[in-house]
Design a protein around this motif. Structure first.
Motif, PDB file in Angstrom:
ATOM      1  N   ARG A 410      21.765   1.146  28.792  1.00  0.00           N
ATOM      2  CA  ARG A 410      21.674   1.281  30.485  1.00  0.00           C
ATOM      3  C   ARG A 410      22.444   2.514  30.949  1.00  0.00           C
ATOM      4  O   ARG A 410      22.173   3.160  31.926  1.00  0.00           O
ATOM      5  CB  ARG A 410      22.074  -0.098  30.955  1.00  0.00           C
ATOM      6  N   ALA A 411      23.515   2.630  30.218  1.00  0.00           N
ATOM      7  CA  ALA A 411      24.232   3.974  30.616  1.00  0.00           C
ATOM      8  C   ALA A 411      23.474   4.955  30.504  1.00  0.00           C
ATOM      9  O   ALA A 411      23.371   6.079  31.359  1.00  0.00           O
ATOM     10  CB  ALA A 411      25.427   4.127  29.764  1.00  0.00           C
ATOM     11  N   VAL A 412      22.603   5.160  29.353  1.00  0.00           N
ATOM     12  CA  VAL A 412      21.717   6.326  29.232  1.00  0.00           C
ATOM     13  C   VAL A 412      20.661   6.419  30.396  1.00  0.00           C
ATOM     14  O   VAL A 412      20.515   7.424  31.061  1.00  0.00           O
ATOM     15  CB  VAL A 412      21.128   6.432  28.009  1.00  0.00           C
ATOM     16  N   LYS A 413      20.292   5.125  30.723  1.00  0.00           N
ATOM     17  CA  LYS A 413      19.082   5.405  31.607  1.00  0.00           C
ATOM     18  C   LYS A 413      19.519   5.657  33.112  1.00  0.00           C
ATOM     19  O   LYS A 413      19.029   6.399  33.698  1.00  0.00           O
ATOM     20  CB  LYS A 413      18.629   3.873  31.592  1.00  0.00           C
ATOM     21  N   MET A 414      20.679   4.935  33.528  1.00  0.00           N
ATOM     22  CA  MET A 414      21.479   5.252  34.680  1.00  0.00           C
ATOM     23  C   MET A 414      21.944   6.596  34.961  1.00  0.00           C
ATOM     24  O   MET A 414      21.752   7.323  36.073  1.00  0.00           O
ATOM     25  CB  MET A 414      22.576   4.283  35.000  1.00  0.00           C
TER      26      MET A 414
END
Length: 594
Positions: A410-414
């Motif tokens: 999710r860090a990569v996505k955000m």
């Protein structure tokens, strides 16, 4: 003549790094110079490159592994797989270039339902034997069989809750005996096969897994961001186990010959009593400072200190050292050049020059212009009013603000959506590397100054706070609680890697204060920069930094971002070194040296 694919430690040397990997070469060097190193052997990086083509070990490699294993049995008087006096092994990777925490490790290899009983009888310590067995099943299940760690950790946590425990160390032999069959059931559920019990099959599978890990996604990410060629390969180090989890006269730890945060010449590190090495690196328990070992095991502490001094003098650089104490005996498991912050890199380089260990030219080459760039990042405005949530260990300096995110994917996505993120985890592992790369900073509730999160963040130059035990992280709910407050995913927090503070909301920042000499040096271009940093300075001088870096550099009245950074580097070196000229430098017009 048959090609040599496998080297016993005593057959290697420090200058064989490309063939034996950094870890194997250093284990060989420590063995040759007489340090207490558990015996072992290294399978070369050339085998890794061949494995990438065929996805199997060649018969001649297997033959040489068997021969090396027989040599270990002869040295130790133990036999691999024996049900009376079993030899247990560790299997670790080791690339020619340091990749801390990126590759995979298996400990306690050789345990099964029979050999665990033998270890319990030999040591008269059932808890140790069954603790080692459950660790082995978890590591093997994760590293070799690809089962996610949470499948095992949830079982361990459930047993602790059931008995009212908070620490793994509180569990006893009867608890581990109950955990082991549950771990085995996890393996069978995910693989469709029982947990492997043949020690030789375990060893070959572990060796294959290390070679496979060279090309796993996290290793690829780490190599990409650190510009490490894919063609180097990794070696495999197979070593007789040294046990730090046999009781109160045992310990394991990581230490540095200098402070990797500040560069100060002090013995620095952490250790855990009655534990195995992965506990320190993974941050599962918050360890004690290395100075505490002086109180509990003074003779071991002094021997460790002396050996660390010897290693720094031998390698002429700050060393990162892993060690284990088994029943009062010290074993050295690894040494390598330690990861350090940009400020520490400069101070250590200059101090080593002053101590006569390296030349000024070598010192300049040890300071990368990109490290100087990180020094120029903003810090929290000291006049700001802060809503401090908690305080942890200041593992890597710098200030960062962003939205909380509890999962690396999710860090990569955000981050891809343009959001600044702070990655929050109980502790980090190599599986989190892609999230760490995109995060502004890292916060963990467990772990110490030598944990995975601390070491990797330090190497990346990212702010990091670890061991913040006041916060309770709930990964499923995507939130953490602290003193009755709930911080959810998407909420903005800030961390200060210099103080360890965790702060609610975004905080104001200021440019770091540089000395007059540094500012003066930053005002002038360095026409001979390419001579000082071969192949790197010109790229920096061409202005390849982000736009906000360029604006900050212009505020320092520099002619270009590369010039400002390199000028600052020289100024910082001059500050630490006094008025002596830095090699390749040009004194200001009108100065006495002009």
């Amino acid at each position: 003549m048959t090609k040599k694919w496998v080297y016993l430690f005593e057959e290697g040397r420090a200058d064989m790094r490309m063939l034996l990997g950094g870890k194997g070469a250093n284990l060989a060097e420590m063995t040759v110079i007489g340090l207490p190193v558990p015996p072992g052997f290294t399978i070369t990086t050339e085998v890794c490159l061949e494995y990438q083509k065929t996805k199997r070990l060649a018969p001649e490699v297997v033959e040489q592994v068997d021969a090396a294993l027989a040599a270990l049995e002869q040295k130790t008087g133990k036999k691999f797989g024996d049900t009376r006096n079993p030899l247990l092994l560790s299997v670790r990777s080791g690339a020619p270039v340091s990749m801390p925490g990126m590759m995979d490790t298996v400990l306690n290899l050789g345990l099964n339902d029979e050999t665990v009983q033998a270890m319990a009888e030999l040591t008269n310590n059932e808890r140790f034997a069954w603790d080692s067995y459950r660790r082995f099943i978890q590591m093997f299940g994760n590293v070799v069989l690809g089962i996610e760690l949470h499948n095992f950790e949830s079982i361990l946590e459930a047993h602790k809750r059931r008995h009212g425990f908070t620490q793994d160390i509180e569990l006893q032999a009867e608890h581990f005996k109950a955990i082991v069959p549950e771990y085995k059931a996890v393996v069978e559920k995910h693989t469709g096969k029982p947990f492997p019990t043949d020690p030789r099959a375990q060893l070959m599978a572990a060796i294959n897994a290390v070679f496979e890990s060279w090309d796993n996604p996290r290793a690829q990410v780490y190599r990409r961001i650190n510009k490490i060629p894919d063609t180097l390969g990794t070696a495999v180090n197979v070593q007789v186990m040294a046990f730090g989890n046999m009781g109160d006269d045992c310990a394991t730890g990581v230490c540095f010959t200098r402070n990797p945060n500040s560069g100060v010449d002090e013995f620095y590190g952490e250790y855990l009593p009655n534990a195995q090495g992965e506990d320190v690196v993974a941050g599962i328990r918050t360890p004690y400072p290395i100075s505490h070992l002086k109180e509990t095991m003074p003779e071991v502490y002094q021997q460790l200190y002396d050996l660390c001094e010897l290693l720094e003098s031998h390698y002429k650089d700050m060393q990162d050292i892993e060690f284990t104490v088994e029943r009062g005996k010290l074993w050295m498991l690894q040494t390598r050049a330690g990861k350090r912050t940009p400020v520490a890199a400069i101070k250590i380089a200059v101090d080593l020059v002053k101590e006569g260990k390296i030349s000024k030219e070598q010192a300049i080459l040890r300071v990368d212009p990109e490290q100087v760039d990180k020094i120029l990042h903003p810090a929290i405005d000291p006049s700001a009013k802060l809503d401090i949530l908690a305080k942890g260990l200041a593992a890597s300096p710098g200030a960062a603000s962003g939205v909380c995110v509890f999962d690396p994917d999710r860090a990569v996505k955000m981050a891809g959506e343009g959001k600044k993120v702070i990655l929050v985890r109980p502790e980090t592992s190599p599986d989190d590397i892609h999230g760490m790369v995109v995060a502004q900073g890292i916060l963990t509730s467990r772990g110490g100054m030598t944990s995975h999160a601390a070491i990797v963040s330090r190497g990346m130059g990212k702010p990091c706070v670890v061991g913040c035990e006041a916060i309770k992280v709930d990964l499923e709910a995507r939130e953490f609680t602290v003193n009755g407050r709930v911080i959810r995913e998407g909420d903005v927090i800030s961390i200060d890697g210099a103080s360890g503070n965790v702060i609610a909301g975004e905080v104001p920042v200021v440019d770091p204060e540089l000395s007059p000499r540094v500012r003066r040096r930053g005002h002038r271009p360095l026409p001979h920069g390419a001579h000082v940093w071969p192949g790197r300075a010109q790229a920096r001088a061409d202005g390849d930094g982000p736009r906000d870096d360029s604006r900050r550099d212009h505020r320092r009245a520099a002619r270009g971002p590369g010039e400002a950074r390199e000028g600052a580097a020289r100024g910082l070196l001059r500050d630490l070194q006094g008025d002596e000229p830095v090699p390749g430098d040009h004194p200001p017009a009108g100065s006495a040296a002009a």
